[in-house]
Design an enzyme around this catalytic site. Structure first.
Site, PDB file in Angstrom:
ATOM      1  N   CYS A  66      13.972 -60.514  32.790  1.00  0.00           N
ATOM      2  CA  CYS A  66      13.459 -61.232  33.957  1.00  0.00           C
ATOM      3  C   CYS A  66      13.700 -62.739  33.846  1.00  0.00           C
ATOM      4  CB  CYS A  66      11.972 -60.940  34.154  1.00  0.00           C
ATOM      5  SG  CYS A  66      10.957 -61.170  32.685  1.00  0.00           S
ATOM      6  N   HIS A  67      13.954 -63.224  32.634  1.00  0.00           N
ATOM      7  CA  HIS A  67      14.233 -64.662  32.467  1.00  0.00           C
ATOM      8  C   HIS A  67      15.569 -65.058  33.085  1.00  0.00           C
ATOM      9  CE1 HIS A  67      15.965 -62.577  28.971  1.00  0.00           C
ATOM     10  NE2 HIS A  67      16.889 -63.517  28.965  1.00  0.00           N
TER      11      HIS A  67
END
Length: 286
Positions: free
Chosen positions: A253-254
């Site tokens: 998700c980063h």
């Protein structure tokens, strides 16, 4: 056995060196010299350079260039991934991460609705290049990874536990250890696979599947994710699902940014997100 214990101790020590170095670099107001960093770590410059470069892939000087606030914008310009194109070409973040193959399966909607009832989740704390990591897993694979560097250990534990309120939680780090070594890129010839077990609502899992198609060292946008799952107007909902991803780092998700090049949010703290992106950029260059 004694040699394995010595290797494990050395690996933990090196993880801690890299973790502390990243913290020092991230907190500095200006770039730090190799001598200054080595002194902070209590090591000779040559030894520190070897340890850091081994785990991160580039020198401390080069790594610091990836931590600048403008790095996210440069990633969007140079390493932006269109997810539909990535899928059709077979270029997939789930296919290659630190030279490891991630296989995954998802809990059924009916099982998810039960809040983890009849599910045993094992957990343990582990060192990582990004600080202390809380890892959770079922018999099928890793189901949770959280970082305590910004939020603290108690908050991280409560955050993951409350996602599956009916599950039984058992502390058993040794059961998870082989998967964790693989997940964080440690050298372990006995294991080449880190299995994942996705526990979430159907929409969330669709978003997490899209995240798995972003190659390491690349980024995409929330709107691109929304389009790739066939719901281009659901950017806000996608952002929420990205933020609810329980398996940080492995479900990346980063790698989701705003169109403007701003980092957007990050559940475990923006300094951790910057460190993750910098780490991957450094490794892909190496």
């Amino acid at each position: 056995m004694e040699q394995n214990a010595q290797t494990d101790t050395e690996s933990r020590y090196h993880y801690n060196v890299v973790r502390r170095a990243i913290e020092v670099i991230d907190g500095a107001d200006e770039p730090l010299t190799l001598d200054a960093l080595a002194s902070e770590m209590g090591m000779s410059p040559a030894h520190f350079q070897r340890v850091f470069s081994r785990w991160v892939g580039v020198s401390p000087k080069r790594y610091q260039q990836y931590l600048t606030l403008g790095h996210a914008k440069s990633l969007l310009a140079d390493r932006f991934t269109m997810l539909e194109a990535a899928q059709s070409s077979g270029l997939s973040g789930s296919g290659r991460l630190h030279d490891l193959f991630l296989r995954w399966e998802a809990m059924s909607p009916g099982e998810y609705a039960k809040g983890g009832a009849n599910l045993t989740i094992y957990w343990g704390w582990f060192d990582s290049p990004f600080g202390l990591a809380l890892v959770m897993g079922t018999d099928k694979g890793i189901c949770g990874v959280g970082f305590a560097a910004e939020m603290g250990e108690d908050w991280a534990m409560q955050d993951l536990v409350r996602r599956w309120p009916q599950a039984t939680f058992v502390e058993d780090p040794m059961r998870l250890r082989p998967w964790v070594l693989a997940a964080f890129g440690a050298e372990d010839d006995a294991l080449k696979e880190a299995p994942l077990y996705l526990i979430g609502a159907p929409f969330q899992i669709k978003v997490w599947e899209a995240l798995l198609r972003i190659p390491s060292g690349h980024v995409t946008t929330y709107s691109e994710i929304a389009g790739s799952i066939g719901n281009p107007r659901a950017v806000r909902a996608v952002g929420t699902a990205v933020g609810r991803n329980p398996i940080s780092w492995l479900i990346p998700c980063h790698r989701a940014l705003r169109k403007s090049g701003a980092l957007g949010g990050y559940h475990w703290g923006l300094p951790v997100k910057r460190a993750l992106l910098a780490y991957e950029s450094a490794r892909i260059e190496a």
